[in-house]
Write a protein that holds these residues in place. Structure first.
Motif: not given
Length: 341
Positions: A180-181, A187-188, A330-331, A333-336
């Protein structure tokens, strides 16, 4: 209640059932793969390390099957052959040595050193040595029987490696479709996984070299034979899972004690246990953590905890699990909350 409410309720129930069935299926798949976790882990690790060679060979050979076969052969020559040779020689020497000592003790041809001769007045040292040698012989035989399982795992590793190399592009595309990315995040994630494997391999090789150097220096300082040769052998053993430098310095310390060099035996044993053996737990997390840009403590917990949980594949699976989890957090958190200021 509107007519659409029962329909929405049925959809939610169907979705919950689908999620439950999917989780149950994933659990069954995980249990099915568990017996092959070692082969899968080592095959994936080798696939990451040797994929550059596979890519170059595909350009020249114009065949992914042939390129994968040549790459697997290269991996066998570089990784498996030296390890198998060292382990085979050590096992042969251990079993032969144990048989020789047992026969000499039984025939009364070996004389106990002075400190053991005094101890024999209170304890049946010869009987204890006979029991010890018998135990070692039985352990060696069990290890040889267990080596059949290891051989099967090695064969499976290179069998799976062939398909990991040949079908790596299709597998990558399949993984991208399931995750789900977005493309950049995927890639990261793949870069983090590849970096983790390279960091672990780098840390393992550096620690193995350091252990071999330290052990070889002590052999030289104590005036033991062939310190350079045994230093190289101990470096190779430090790389092989389950084995380590102790395979060399423990028998050498025992031999020194048997020959009456008690002080040298104690020095070698303490140096091997406290310095050479423990440096792995100290230096490896630092080296791996520096390359992964993680603190030493979580890396230490990941490596040791991974080994305790998964066995030898835990060297790879532990740090990889921590790396992937931190990245996904981290993903999330970034989305939230949005990007960190």
């Amino acid at each position: 209640m509107t007519p659409s409410d029962p329909h929405r309720k049925a959809e939610r129930v169907n979705m919950l059932v689908l999620i439950a069935l999917t989780l149950g299926g994933a659990l069954i798949c995980a249990l099915l793969a568990l017996p092959f976790s070692g082969a899968l882990t080592w095959a994936f690790t080798l696939a990451v390390l040797f994929s550059p060679l596979q890519s170059r060979l595909e350009k020249y050979l114009r065949s992914s099957n042939l390129a994968a076969a040549v790459t697997v052969l290269a991996a066998i020559i570089i990784v498996a052959a030296p390890s198998a040779l060292v382990v085979n020689r050590l096992l042969h020497g251990a079993v032969s040595g144990a048989a020789y000592i047992q026969s000499e003790l039984s025939g009364g041809k070996l004389q106990l050193p002075s400190f053991l001769a005094k101890l024999e007045q209170q304890v049946d040292v010869s009987g204890l040595f006979n029991q010890l040698v018998t135990t070692l012989s039985n352990t060696g035989a069990s290890f040889l029987r267990g080596s059949l399982r290891q051989a099967i795992e090695i064969i499976l590793t290179f069998y799976i490696l062939f398909y990991f190399l040949r079908d790596r592009k299709a597998a990558s595309q399949a993984a991208r479709g399931l995750l789900p990315l977005n493309e950049a995040e995927t890639n990261q994630l793949f870069e983090r996984i590849t970096g983790t494997i390279y960091a672990i391999v780098y840390g393992t090789i550096m620690v193995a070299i350091l252990q071999g150097v330290l052990a070889g220096l002590m052999f030289w300082a104590l005036g033991l034979s062939a310190p350079l040769f045994w230093g190289v052998v101990m470096s190779l053993l430090a790389i092989v899972p389950v084995l380590g430098t102790f395979v060399i310095w423990i028998p050498e310390a025992a031999y020194l004690a048997w020959e009456g060099h008690e002080v040298k035996a104690v020095i070698l044993a303490l140096w091997g246990a406290l310095v050479v053996g423990e440096i792995d737990n100290v230096v490896r997390p630092i080296l791996v953590g520096n390359r992964l840009k993680l603190h030493t403590v979580p890396v230490f917990i990941a490596i040791i905890g991974g080994v305790l949980l998964f066995g030898t594949p835990g060297f790879i699976l532990g740090p990889m699990a921590v790396t992937i989890t931190l990245f996904l957090l981290s993903i999330a958190r970034r989305r939230t909350l949005g990007p960190t200021p």
